[in-house]
Design a protein around this motif. Structure first.
Motif, PDB file in Angstrom:
ATOM      1  N   GLN A 180     -80.052  31.856-112.487  1.00  0.00           N
ATOM      2  CA  GLN A 180     -79.234  30.736-112.984  1.00  0.00           C
ATOM      3  C   GLN A 180     -77.882  31.177-113.559  1.00  0.00           C
ATOM      4  OE1 GLN A 180     -80.255  27.511-112.465  1.00  0.00           O
ATOM      5  NE2 GLN A 180     -81.859  28.574-111.323  1.00  0.00           N
ATOM      6  N   HIS A 181     -77.532  32.473-113.429  1.00  0.00           N
ATOM      7  CA  HIS A 181     -76.284  32.992-114.007  1.00  0.00           C
ATOM      8  C   HIS A 181     -75.089  32.293-113.355  1.00  0.00           C
ATOM      9  CE1 HIS A 181     -73.181  35.703-115.372  1.00  0.00           C
ATOM     10  NE2 HIS A 181     -74.054  36.441-116.038  1.00  0.00           N
ATOM     11  N   LYS A 182     -74.398  31.439-114.146  1.00  0.00           N
ATOM     12  CA  LYS A 182     -73.342  30.574-113.589  1.00  0.00           C
ATOM     13  C   LYS A 182     -72.183  31.363-112.965  1.00  0.00           C
ATOM     14  CE  LYS A 182     -74.467  26.327-115.324  1.00  0.00           C
ATOM     15  NZ  LYS A 182     -75.418  25.672-114.509  1.00  0.00           N
ATOM     16  N   ARG A 183     -71.676  32.351-113.676  1.00  0.00           N
ATOM     17  CA  ARG A 183     -70.509  33.103-113.164  1.00  0.00           C
ATOM     18  C   ARG A 183     -70.886  33.866-111.886  1.00  0.00           C
ATOM     19  NH1 ARG A 183     -65.230  33.013-112.468  1.00  0.00           N
ATOM     20  NH2 ARG A 183     -64.333  35.086-112.437  1.00  0.00           N
ATOM     21  N   VAL A 184     -72.060  34.455-111.862  1.00  0.00           N
ATOM     22  CA  VAL A 184     -72.490  35.208-110.686  1.00  0.00           C
ATOM     23  C   VAL A 184     -72.751  34.246-109.524  1.00  0.00           C
ATOM     24  CG1 VAL A 184     -74.195  36.832-109.768  1.00  0.00           C
ATOM     25  CG2 VAL A 184     -73.393  37.084-112.109  1.00  0.00           C
ATOM     26  N   LEU A 185     -73.289  33.052-109.817  1.00  0.00           N
ATOM     27  CA  LEU A 185     -73.491  32.043-108.770  1.00  0.00           C
ATOM     28  C   LEU A 185     -72.139  31.628-108.169  1.00  0.00           C
ATOM     29  CD1 LEU A 185     -76.325  29.802-110.277  1.00  0.00           C
ATOM     30  CD2 LEU A 185     -76.443  31.160-108.183  1.00  0.00           C
ATOM     31  N   ALA A 188     -70.485  44.668-103.025  1.00  0.00           N
ATOM     32  CA  ALA A 188     -70.410  43.458-103.852  1.00  0.00           C
ATOM     33  C   ALA A 188     -71.586  42.541-103.528  1.00  0.00           C
ATOM     34  CB  ALA A 188     -69.089  42.732-103.616  1.00  0.00           C
ATOM     35  N   GLY A 189     -71.924  42.427-102.252  1.00  0.00           N
ATOM     36  CA  GLY A 189     -73.054  41.596-101.839  1.00  0.00           C
ATOM     37  C   GLY A 189     -74.359  42.105-102.424  1.00  0.00           C
ATOM     38  N   ARG A 190     -74.552  43.433-102.447  1.00  0.00           N
ATOM     39  CA  ARG A 190     -75.785  44.015-103.009  1.00  0.00           C
ATOM     40  C   ARG A 190     -75.850  43.763-104.520  1.00  0.00           C
ATOM     41  NH1 ARG A 190     -74.514  47.923 -99.180  1.00  0.00           N
ATOM     42  NH2 ARG A 190     -73.484  49.272-100.690  1.00  0.00           N
ATOM     43  N   MET A 191     -74.701  43.905-105.205  1.00  0.00           N
ATOM     44  CA  MET A 191     -74.687  43.668-106.657  1.00  0.00           C
ATOM     45  C   MET A 191     -75.024  42.213-106.964  1.00  0.00           C
ATOM     46  SD  MET A 191     -71.573  45.858-108.358  1.00  0.00           S
ATOM     47  CE  MET A 191     -70.316  45.732-107.100  1.00  0.00           C
ATOM     48  N   LEU A 192     -74.432  41.291-106.194  1.00  0.00           N
ATOM     49  CA  LEU A 192     -74.708  39.865-106.395  1.00  0.00           C
ATOM     50  C   LEU A 192     -76.200  39.576-106.237  1.00  0.00           C
ATOM     51  CD1 LEU A 192     -71.687  38.338-104.442  1.00  0.00           C
ATOM     52  CD2 LEU A 192     -72.182  37.931-106.852  1.00  0.00           C
ATOM     53  N   GLU A 193     -76.786  40.128-105.177  1.00  0.00           N
ATOM     54  CA  GLU A 193     -78.220  39.906-104.918  1.00  0.00           C
ATOM     55  C   GLU A 193     -79.076  40.455-106.059  1.00  0.00           C
ATOM     56  OE1 GLU A 193     -79.471  38.059-102.474  1.00  0.00           O
ATOM     57  OE2 GLU A 193     -77.447  37.748-101.686  1.00  0.00           O
TER      58      GLU A 193
END
Length: 142
Positions: A109-114, A96-101
């Protein structure tokens, strides 16, 4: 409780009473006698304590001490094992951390991902819905 060859011969009880006759004020021996009568036996450590007390009494025959020593040797020695190291309360899902990065590298600036990244960084578990959402965003990247 162990099976005795001659049930009428009780070495531990005899020794407890013999030591008490010599030292009637010994609270340790009184305690051992009480526990022996209540439970029908003593632990290895307690028997070793009795042996050390009885060995100091000259009136006790050597053969009874030898028998007590044999009883002590038959008993298993219990060792306390070390406590296991404390496990972390929460383990981060590295994928999950790798996908987020990866997503934030392309769309910072992707709000949901932030929001999900903030939750991930605070060691909060991501729900199954949030993880599938993250995977969907990740698939859109490739």
């Amino acid at each position: 409780m162990m099976q005795r060859i001659k049930p009428e011969v009780d070495i531990v009880s005899d020794l407890l009473k013999a030591v008490l006759e010599v030292k009637p004020d010994s609270s340790f021996i009184q305690s051992l006698l009480h526990q022996y009568q209540e439970r029908g036996g003593l632990s290895k450590k307690q028997l070793e304590g009795l042996y050390h007390k009885a060995a100091k009494v000259a009136a006790i025959p050597e053969n009874k001490l030898t028998t007590l020593e044999a009883i002590i040797k038959k008993k298993p020695t219990r060792y306390k094992s070390a406590l296991p190291p404390p496990a972390p309360l929460y383990t981060k899902d590295e994928s999950a951390g790798r996908m987020l990065e990866a997503i934030l590298a392309k769309y910072p600036q992707h709000k949901r991902v932030l929001f999900l990244k903030a939750k991930y960084d605070n060691n909060e578990t991501l729900s199954a819905v949030e993880l599938s959402e993250l995977q969907k965003f990740n698939r859109m990247l490739h």
